[in-house]
Design a protein around this motif. Structure first.
Motif, PDB file in Angstrom:
ATOM      1  N   GLY A 120      41.104   3.779 -15.605  1.00 52.33           N
ATOM      2  CA  GLY A 120      40.841   3.628 -17.038  1.00 52.33           C
ATOM      3  C   GLY A 120      42.123   3.741 -17.830  1.00 52.33           C
ATOM      4  N   GLU A 177      38.732   4.738 -21.709  1.00 54.53           N
ATOM      5  CA  GLU A 177      37.928   3.532 -21.462  1.00 54.53           C
ATOM      6  C   GLU A 177      38.061   3.179 -19.994  1.00 54.53           C
ATOM      7  OE1 GLU A 177      39.312   0.690 -24.331  1.00 54.53           O
ATOM      8  OE2 GLU A 177      38.182   1.680 -25.928  1.00 54.53           O
ATOM      9  N   ASP A 205      33.083   1.214 -14.850  1.00 55.22           N
ATOM     10  CA  ASP A 205      32.658   1.195 -16.248  1.00 55.22           C
ATOM     11  C   ASP A 205      31.152   1.019 -16.439  1.00 55.22           C
ATOM     12  OD1 ASP A 205      32.665  -1.353 -15.213  1.00 55.22           O
ATOM     13  OD2 ASP A 205      33.406  -2.305 -17.044  1.00 55.22           O
ATOM     14  N   GLY A 223      31.048   3.968 -19.116  1.00 64.11           N
ATOM     15  CA  GLY A 223      32.310   3.285 -19.386  1.00 64.11           C
ATOM     16  C   GLY A 223      33.250   4.000 -20.329  1.00 64.11           C
TER      17      GLY A 223
END
Ligand code: SAM
Length: 230
Positions: A9, A36, A42, A112
């Motif tokens: 991420g 993220e 995610d 996510g």
């Protein structure tokens, strides 16, 4: 042996530049960000159960401090920048493989996305792994470190009336605890330990989308002068 790793991420952080980021996590609880997650992490499956955990370890890449030449000794800012120590005795950003680690508060879990606070990471930092903090294993009661035994003593932060009003307005617009964030970060005294600037010298750093400017009317006192759109 060569082994390649890839991020799970990318962190979206309140810190848009390295200057004024606290030197360790938890020193600025108002420092927030969103991790993220990237495919295939995610979808929600990879974070199932994580909502039962208050803090996580992030293993990440110091992506803005990567170097080709290995450094064996470094100058930790905490020691005034004039003493060197072996790289493995420090948490310096210039290190073999460029890997950092921080324990941060986990405020929320969505498929996510992880909502985090108390972070010490730059915007855009690639995160290589996430692990739950396990108090019984991670707290070491008798641990000591004579190089960094306590957090740096905070210095006084005061505001000009205009800067406080500006920060309040931006805090409302952003929906973020901006006044607290500025106070917590500046109380760590971001200037290098060897600098004793004249009172007229202005410093600045970007937090979220605003530029914060301050000066040192006295060596151990910060006055915030303005908080303006970046
Ligand atoms: N807690 C981590 C550790 O111990 O590995 C980081 C400690 S390091 C001393 C903290 C500093 O790293 C911050 O003050 C910031 O200036 C710098 N930093 C944060 N994210 C970075 C990134 N992605 N690339 C380069 N430097 C970064």
């Amino acid at each position: 042996m060569l082994h390649s790793v890839s991020p799970v991420g990318i962190l979206r952080s309140c810190f848009k530049e390295k200057f004024a980021i606290p030197r360790q996590p938890s020193l600025a609880p108002a420092a927030r960000g969103v991790l993220e997650l990237l495919p295939p992490y995610d979808t929600g499956e990879a974070v199932a159960g994580l909502e039962q955990v208050s803090h996580v370890w992030l293993l990440f890449l110091f992506h803005q401090a990567l170097e080709d030449k290995p450094r064996l000794r470094v100058r930790p800012p905490r020691l005034g920048g004039n003493r060197t120590l072996g790289v493995f005795a420090t948490r310096a950003t210039h290190r073999p493989n460029g890997i950092g680690q921080s324990v941060v508060r986990l405020d929320g879990v969505e498929p996510g996305r992880l909502h985090l606070s108390g972070i010490d990471l730059l915007d855009g930092t690639p995160v290589l792994d996430i692990k739950p903090y396990v108090p019984y294993a991670d707290i070491v009661e008798q641990a000591h470190n004579a190089i960094a035994d306590a957090p740096p003593a905070p210095i006084a932060v005061e505001w000009s009336a205009a800067a406080l009003a500006q920060a309040g307005e931006h805090a409302r617009r952003l929906g973020e605890p901006l006044v607290e964030l500025i106070e917590q970060c500046l109380a760590q005294d971001p200037r290098p330990a060897y600098q004793r600037p004249p009172a007229e010298r202005r410093y600045g750093a970007r937090l979220w989308d605003v530029d914060v400017h301050w000066h040192y009317p006295e060596p151990q006192r910060i006055r915030v002068l303005e908080v303006v759109p970046g």
